[in-house]
Scaffold this active site. Structure first.
Site, PDB file in Angstrom:
ATOM      1  N   GLU A 189      35.325 -56.738 -16.306  1.00 35.54           N
ATOM      2  CA  GLU A 189      35.842 -57.237 -17.586  1.00 35.54           C
ATOM      3  C   GLU A 189      37.297 -56.823 -17.623  1.00 35.54           C
ATOM      4  O   GLU A 189      37.610 -55.632 -17.521  1.00 35.54           O
ATOM      5  CB  GLU A 189      35.051 -56.657 -18.758  1.00 35.54           C
ATOM      6  CG  GLU A 189      33.592 -57.115 -18.782  1.00 35.54           C
ATOM      7  CD  GLU A 189      33.415 -58.622 -18.813  1.00 35.54           C
ATOM      8  OE1 GLU A 189      34.309 -59.333 -19.306  1.00 35.54           O
ATOM      9  OE2 GLU A 189      32.385 -59.118 -18.299  1.00 35.54           O
ATOM     10  N   CYS A 217      41.221 -54.822 -25.632  1.00 31.24           N
ATOM     11  CA  CYS A 217      41.323 -56.015 -24.794  1.00 31.24           C
ATOM     12  C   CYS A 217      41.220 -57.265 -25.658  1.00 31.24           C
ATOM     13  O   CYS A 217      41.706 -58.324 -25.290  1.00 31.24           O
ATOM     14  CB  CYS A 217      40.233 -56.002 -23.741  1.00 31.24           C
ATOM     15  SG  CYS A 217      38.647 -55.598 -24.441  1.00 31.24           S
TER      16      CYS A 217
HETATM   17  P1  NAD Z   1      43.989 -50.196 -15.607  1.00 35.52           P
HETATM   18  O1  NAD Z   1      43.681 -51.414 -14.831  1.00 35.52           O
HETATM   19  O2  NAD Z   1      45.323 -49.603 -15.505  1.00 35.52           O
HETATM   20  O3  NAD Z   1      42.962 -49.032 -15.219  1.00 35.52           O
HETATM   21  C1  NAD Z   1      41.561 -49.239 -15.239  1.00 35.52           C
HETATM   22  C2  NAD Z   1      40.916 -48.332 -14.223  1.00 35.52           C
HETATM   23  O4  NAD Z   1      41.313 -48.772 -12.926  1.00 35.52           O
HETATM   24  C3  NAD Z   1      41.352 -46.867 -14.344  1.00 35.52           C
HETATM   25  O5  NAD Z   1      40.249 -46.043 -14.083  1.00 35.52           O
HETATM   26  C4  NAD Z   1      42.406 -46.759 -13.259  1.00 35.52           C
HETATM   27  O6  NAD Z   1      42.562 -45.443 -12.773  1.00 35.52           O
HETATM   28  C5  NAD Z   1      41.822 -47.659 -12.190  1.00 35.52           C
HETATM   29  N1  NAD Z   1      42.826 -48.138 -11.241  1.00 35.52           N
HETATM   30  C6  NAD Z   1      44.134 -48.354 -11.445  1.00 35.52           C
HETATM   31  N2  NAD Z   1      44.711 -48.799 -10.305  1.00 35.52           N
HETATM   32  C7  NAD Z   1      43.739 -48.869  -9.378  1.00 35.52           C
HETATM   33  C8  NAD Z   1      43.695 -49.250  -8.012  1.00 35.52           C
HETATM   34  N3  NAD Z   1      44.782 -49.674  -7.389  1.00 35.52           N
HETATM   35  N4  NAD Z   1      42.512 -49.198  -7.379  1.00 35.52           N
HETATM   36  C9  NAD Z   1      41.402 -48.795  -8.016  1.00 35.52           C
HETATM   37  N5  NAD Z   1      41.379 -48.408  -9.293  1.00 35.52           N
HETATM   38  C10 NAD Z   1      42.531 -48.452  -9.970  1.00 35.52           C
HETATM   39  O7  NAD Z   1      43.610 -50.521 -17.141  1.00 35.52           O
HETATM   40  P2  NAD Z   1      43.766 -49.597 -18.422  1.00 35.52           P
HETATM   41  O8  NAD Z   1      45.207 -49.469 -18.766  1.00 35.52           O
HETATM   42  O9  NAD Z   1      42.951 -48.357 -18.297  1.00 35.52           O
HETATM   43  O10 NAD Z   1      43.021 -50.507 -19.493  1.00 35.52           O
HETATM   44  C11 NAD Z   1      43.653 -51.600 -20.083  1.00 35.52           C
HETATM   45  C12 NAD Z   1      43.237 -52.897 -19.436  1.00 35.52           C
HETATM   46  O11 NAD Z   1      41.830 -53.020 -19.482  1.00 35.52           O
HETATM   47  C13 NAD Z   1      43.786 -54.093 -20.172  1.00 35.52           C
HETATM   48  O12 NAD Z   1      44.180 -55.071 -19.251  1.00 35.52           O
HETATM   49  C14 NAD Z   1      42.596 -54.565 -20.987  1.00 35.52           C
HETATM   50  O13 NAD Z   1      42.643 -55.922 -21.352  1.00 35.52           O
HETATM   51  C15 NAD Z   1      41.472 -54.262 -20.075  1.00 35.52           C
HETATM   52  N6  NAD Z   1      40.214 -54.102 -20.787  1.00 35.52           N
HETATM   53  C16 NAD Z   1      39.338 -55.142 -20.750  1.00 35.52           C
HETATM   54  C17 NAD Z   1      38.141 -55.045 -21.435  1.00 35.52           C
HETATM   55  C18 NAD Z   1      37.163 -56.190 -21.429  1.00 35.52           C
HETATM   56  O14 NAD Z   1      36.041 -56.004 -21.856  1.00 35.52           O
HETATM   57  N7  NAD Z   1      37.557 -57.364 -20.965  1.00 35.52           N
HETATM   58  C19 NAD Z   1      37.832 -53.897 -22.147  1.00 35.52           C
HETATM   59  C20 NAD Z   1      38.744 -52.840 -22.139  1.00 35.52           C
HETATM   60  C21 NAD Z   1      39.935 -52.963 -21.454  1.00 35.52           C
END
Ligand code: NAD
Length: 541
Positions: free
Chosen positions: A293, A327
């Site tokens: 998501e 999100c």
């Molecule tokens: P992010 O993508 O920066 O991080 C999410 C997770 O991914 C973290 O645990 C992070 O450490 C990990 N991560 C980051 N880079 C990575 C890599 N290269 N390889 C593997 N893992 C990696 O997102 P965020 O800032 O924590 O959250 C915000 C984002 O999440 C927004 O884009 C938001 O829209 C989305 N979001 C979506 C939903 C949904 O249900 N659609 C819900 C909540 C948040």
């Protein structure tokens, strides 16, 4: 289940406490907040039932007061990830055979621990770690996580009840086995409930899980982990690791036993993960399940017949609660010309009335954004809007990171429906408005549909049923969660299963049966009571 067809308690949504002045829940959470603020903690890795301190640490601080230290967490090396994978595969031997009612009991117990003894702590941790107001913490870390845990138990039993027909001669039984291998759960900063649900939902279905929380949420993730431990999740079933996300991910995806990814976060990270999984596909014992998501560019479209006060409230709440870091937060709005002046004055009035500061002061509606990276990105978009000819700052437009990462809630109005902030996910308290001609309803709906690659949430406001009907059809693919005369945020487990399509994710709907199906690999068992003893069919004479 050997000795009864057990019924689980009927899942009901956890009531949201109101934290009004003088209420016992308000006193409790403020006391807990102060205690947690005044102590420092150390968060070790949690692998196969053991707390592991690697000595390589990072600091945790509240976004609204970034110089204040809440503690440190330990970061993993590659060998820790390998140990966690090996240990979880060992744990799988017993966990995957555990009768479902025992798994259900553990997670129902976790729900009750959060509803009771851990409520103040998990809320205070979320206020401190993610700068949520008490209301935002309560609807997330307490109520939504409790709801996920309770409803998923009920959904699991509904899935188990789904059985094929049998005849008198043969009994057909469908077994909902967990995946063969382990699941990797990567969670975002913005919802403590999601951090808990991604590992818990897969574990509930009998899987073992390696959980990597966001660096910005480790402080409240630790409380979730403590709940799981106290609820009785056995050693190795949910391991929690922190550290370099690329190293952790590459180690996980190199394992032939990797069998599923449960991800919530940004679109670019998810696409990158999908690509890596594709590259490794020949190494895996089984095709991995990929559930993600991801981002959104969520909209509000208001027809000329809509009520300006309702539209303004949807913008004020939908764009600015939790600093726009949901999100589902509204970040692009299309407002019909004839109601714009009213909507504009009302939104300006709302924004100017927001009290801004630490969540500890419960008069505050609005607090800080999550970290410096987010602050700097938002500030640069605001600066750009100040100088761009085709954009105008309607309200807000200031920021200050001296104490905390405070971005003033900002409304941009643009003449260009494809202006950068109409298309790009900023993930903060910045909403952009495009005003359209009253007689261009259908053209505007097409614009809404085509402007962004995302399709997470969206809302349409109209008192005219014909206009509404046109919008519902025109925007069928533009949002996985679609709202009529309501803001596009605030989905409730069991009522509005959540998720989007296009670049917003695989739309497996967290908080529904659809998500749980992804964590099982059914085995069909046919038992014939009296086996044939002659190969010849009657037609052979
Ligand atoms: P992010 O993508 O920066 O991080 C999410 C997770 O991914 C973290 O645990 C992070 O450490 C990990 N991560 C980051 N880079 C990575 C890599 N290269 N390889 C593997 N893992 C990696 O997102 P965020 O800032 O924590 O959250 C915000 C984002 O999440 C927004 O884009 C938001 O829209 C989305 N979001 C979506 C939903 C949904 O249900 N659609 C819900 C909540 C948040």
């Amino acid at each position: 289940m050997g000795k009864g067809f057990f019924e689980v308690p009927i899942a009901v949504n956890e009531p949201i406490l109101d934290y009004a002045p003088g209420s016992p829940e308000r006193d409790r959470v403020l006391k807990t907040y102060k205690e947690m603020y005044n102590e420092t903690i150390e968060v070790p890795l949690y692998i196969n039932g053991k707390d592991i301190k690697t000595g390589d640490t990072a600091t945790m601080a509240p976004p609204h007061e970034h110089k204040h230290v809440l503690g440190t967490y330990h970061k993993a090396e590659k060998k820790h990830i390998e140990e966690a994978i090996a240990g979880s595969l060992e744990a799988r031997k017993k966990w995957s055979q555990m009768p479902w009612e025992q798994r259900a009991a553990i997670f129902l117990r976790a729900a009750e621990l959060i509803a009771g003894p851990y409520r103040a702590k998990i809320n205070a941790a979320t206020m401190l770690a993610q700068s949520k107001t008490i209301h935002q913490a309560e609807i997330d870390s307490a109520c939504e996580l409790i709801d996920f845990l309770r409803f998923n138990v009920q959904f699991m039993t509904e899935i188990y009840h789904e059985q094929p027909e049998s005849t008198s001669g043969a009994w057909n039984r469908l077994e909902y086995r967990p995946l063969e291998g382990f699941v990797y759960a990567i969670t975002p900063f913005n919802f403590t409930a999601i951090a808990g649900n991604l590992p818990a939902s897969a574990a509930l279905m009998g899987n073992v899980v390696l959980w990597k929380p966001s660096d910005s949420q480790v402080y409240s993730a630790k409380v979730v982990l403590d709940v799981f431990r106290e609820a009785g999740v056995p050693d190795g079933v949910i391991n929690m690791v922190m550290g370099d996300p690329v190293m952790i991910t590459d180690t996980v995806l190199d394992s032939p036993d990797f069998s599923g990814l449960h991800f919530t976060g940004s679109t670019t990270v998810f696409k990158d993960l999908w690509q890596k999984i594709g590259t490794n596909i020949h190494n895996y014992k089984t095709y991995p399940r990929i559930v993600g998501e991801t981002g959104g560019k969520d909209f509000i479209v208001a027809h000329k017949s809509s009520n300006p006060r309702q539209v303004a409230t949807a913008i004020s709440r939908g764009a600015f609660e939790f600093q726009g870091q949901k999100c589902s937060a509204a970040s692009r709005c299309y407002i019909s010309k004839s109601i714009w002046d009213d909507v504009r004055e009302m939104v300006i009035g709302d924004v100017n009335s927001f009290k801004i500061g630490s969540p500890e002061d419960m008069d505050n509606f609005f607090t800080a954004v999550i970290h410096e990276g987010s602050f700097d990105k938002l500030a640069s978009y605001i600066d750009q809007a100040q100088i761009d000819q085709n954009a105008e700052i309607v309200v807000g437009g200031t920021y200050d990171k001296s104490e905390g990462y405070f971005i003033h809630p900002t409304v941009i109005k643009t003449e260009d429906p494809k202006y950068a902030t109409m298309c790009t996910e900023l993930f903060g308290p910045v909403v952009t408005i495009y005003v359209f001609d009253d007689n261009k309803w259908e053209e505007t709906l097409q614009l809404v549909d085509e402007t962004s690659g995302y399709a997470l949430t969206g809302a349409v406001f109209s008192e005219d049923r014909y206009a509404l009907e046109i919008a519902v059809r025109a925007l069928e693919d533009a949002a996985g969660n679609f709202y009529i005369n309501d803001k596009p945020t605030g989905a409730v487990v069991g009522q509005q299963p959540f998720g989007g399509a296009r670049a917003s994710g695989t739309n497996d709907k967290a908080g529904s049966k659809l998500n749980l199906y992804r964590w099982v690999s059914p085995r069909m068992v046919k038992e014939t009571f009296v086996s044939p003893i002659d190969y010849k069919y009657p037609f052979l004479g």
